[in-house]
Design an enzyme around this catalytic site. Structure first.
Site, PDB file in Angstrom:
ATOM      1  N   LYS A  46     -37.878 -28.559  -7.094  1.00  0.00           N
ATOM      2  CA  LYS A  46     -37.035 -28.968  -8.098  1.00  0.00           C
ATOM      3  C   LYS A  46     -36.326 -30.299  -7.951  1.00  0.00           C
ATOM      4  O   LYS A  46     -36.029 -30.876  -8.646  1.00  0.00           O
ATOM      5  CB  LYS A  46     -36.033 -27.664  -7.953  1.00  0.00           C
ATOM      6  CG  LYS A  46     -36.489 -26.452  -8.598  1.00  0.00           C
ATOM      7  CD  LYS A  46     -35.717 -25.307  -8.246  1.00  0.00           C
ATOM      8  CE  LYS A  46     -36.105 -23.887  -8.701  1.00  0.00           C
ATOM      9  NZ  LYS A  46     -34.973 -22.940  -8.241  1.00  0.00           N
ATOM     10  N   GLN A  90     -30.577 -19.373  -5.981  1.00  0.00           N
ATOM     11  CA  GLN A  90     -32.044 -19.410  -5.666  1.00  0.00           C
ATOM     12  C   GLN A  90     -32.077 -17.722  -4.769  1.00  0.00           C
ATOM     13  O   GLN A  90     -31.297 -17.703  -4.099  1.00  0.00           O
ATOM     14  CB  GLN A  90     -32.165 -20.419  -4.486  1.00  0.00           C
ATOM     15  CG  GLN A  90     -33.665 -20.420  -3.946  1.00  0.00           C
ATOM     16  CD  GLN A  90     -34.689 -20.705  -5.235  1.00  0.00           C
ATOM     17  OE1 GLN A  90     -34.493 -21.707  -5.935  1.00  0.00           O
ATOM     18  NE2 GLN A  90     -35.994 -19.857  -5.121  1.00  0.00           N
ATOM     19  N   ASP A 113     -30.940 -20.716 -15.255  1.00  0.00           N
ATOM     20  CA  ASP A 113     -32.177 -19.860 -14.628  1.00  0.00           C
ATOM     21  C   ASP A 113     -32.401 -18.544 -15.803  1.00  0.00           C
ATOM     22  O   ASP A 113     -33.521 -17.919 -15.747  1.00  0.00           O
ATOM     23  CB  ASP A 113     -31.850 -19.383 -13.426  1.00  0.00           C
ATOM     24  CG  ASP A 113     -32.593 -19.753 -12.389  1.00  0.00           C
ATOM     25  OD1 ASP A 113     -33.921 -20.388 -12.691  1.00  0.00           O
ATOM     26  OD2 ASP A 113     -32.549 -19.632 -11.000  1.00  0.00           O
TER      27      ASP A 113
END
Length: 265
Positions: A46, A90, A113
């Site tokens: 990322k 995450q 997300d």
């Protein structure tokens, strides 16, 4: 047919040019509360993407022993920070932290997300697959889609996204019989496999010749990465593992981030 690696490189170049005048105003924050090797590798990817399109980011690597109440304070600070365009937490989270609670506290406007129930964004993996197919001018309407796996991150949002495209969608899972699984797979135009079992789908099925297969699985077997599907299935298109759906997922995160910025202005 275009390779996913080539496709994502081209899309990132297009995205960089598109946001040239304002990309310095965009910022992504990555909150990591684990030391999981897969998470470390994914975050590294990322960050590479963000550097490619020259977008600012911050990695907040917190101790896995952090109290849930302290993590909530971090979420609240990011929600209220006008310099933060979007942020992600995450996964996985430590067992003592309630994942659903944490995800529900993220501002839906910053939830790039797409995990918040009221998020404005499609979760990155389904969105990445969808965007890729749209750019191929794939004809969704009236076709049969089969999704193996019913997770909140991939299976369920993927089903919702494809239903919105007027596809006939069947969601299979661990309780689906072998006979039913065979029937639905062999009648599918589009197959999404996200079960987390190495080489679960093999050439034992009589696939439609023009079927598309997207392999979401990443499994380590004898120090090699393999998907949930055997390589070289007898189909028109099959995403590779690695350098397949993972690249599309990371691309979709960038797209969601830019959309988050545009939605705020």
């Amino acid at each position: 047919m275009i390779l996913i690696l080539e496709y994502t490189l081209n899309k990132k170049k297009e995205l960089k040019e598109k946001i040239e005048s304002y990309r310095n105003n965009i910022k992504l924050v990555i909150v990591q509360v684990n030391d999981d090797p897969a998470s470390n590798a994914y975050i590294k990817g990322k960050i590479n993407d963000l550097n490619e399109i020259e977008v600012r980011y911050e990695l907040l690597k917190l101790s896995p022993s952090i109290k849930e109440s302290e993590l909530i304070k971090v979420i609240e600070r990011l929600n209220n920070d006008p310099s933060v365009t979007g942020f992600i937490v995450q996964l996985p989270l430590p067992k003592h932290i309630n994942k659903e609670k944490i995800m529900s506290l993220i501002n839906p406007l910053k939830d790039v997300d797409g995990f918040h129930p009221l998020s404005k964004f499609i979760p990155a993996t389904p969105k990445g697959i969808l965007t890729f197919l749209e750019d191929l001018n794939y004809e969704f309407k009236g076709k049969n889609a089969v999704i193996l796996g019913r997770s909140e991150i991939v299976g369920k949002p993927m089903a919702s996204a494809l239903i919105s495209k007027d596809m006939n969608v069947t969601l299979l899972h661990s309780k689906t019989s072998d006979e039913d699984r065979k029937f639905y797979i062999e009648h599918a135009d589009l197959i999404i496999v996200a079960v987390g079992k190495p080489l679960f789908i093999k050439n034992e099925y009589n696939f439609k010749k023009d079927a598309f297969v997207f392999d979401v699985g990443i499994n380590r077997v004898n120090d090699h990465l393999v998907g949930d599907c055997l390589n070289n299935l007898d189909v028109k298109f099959q995403s590779p593992v690695p350098k397949g759906v993972g690249l599309l997922t990371r691309l979709a995160l960038l797209i969601n981030l830019v959309e988050a910025y545009n939605n705020g202005f």
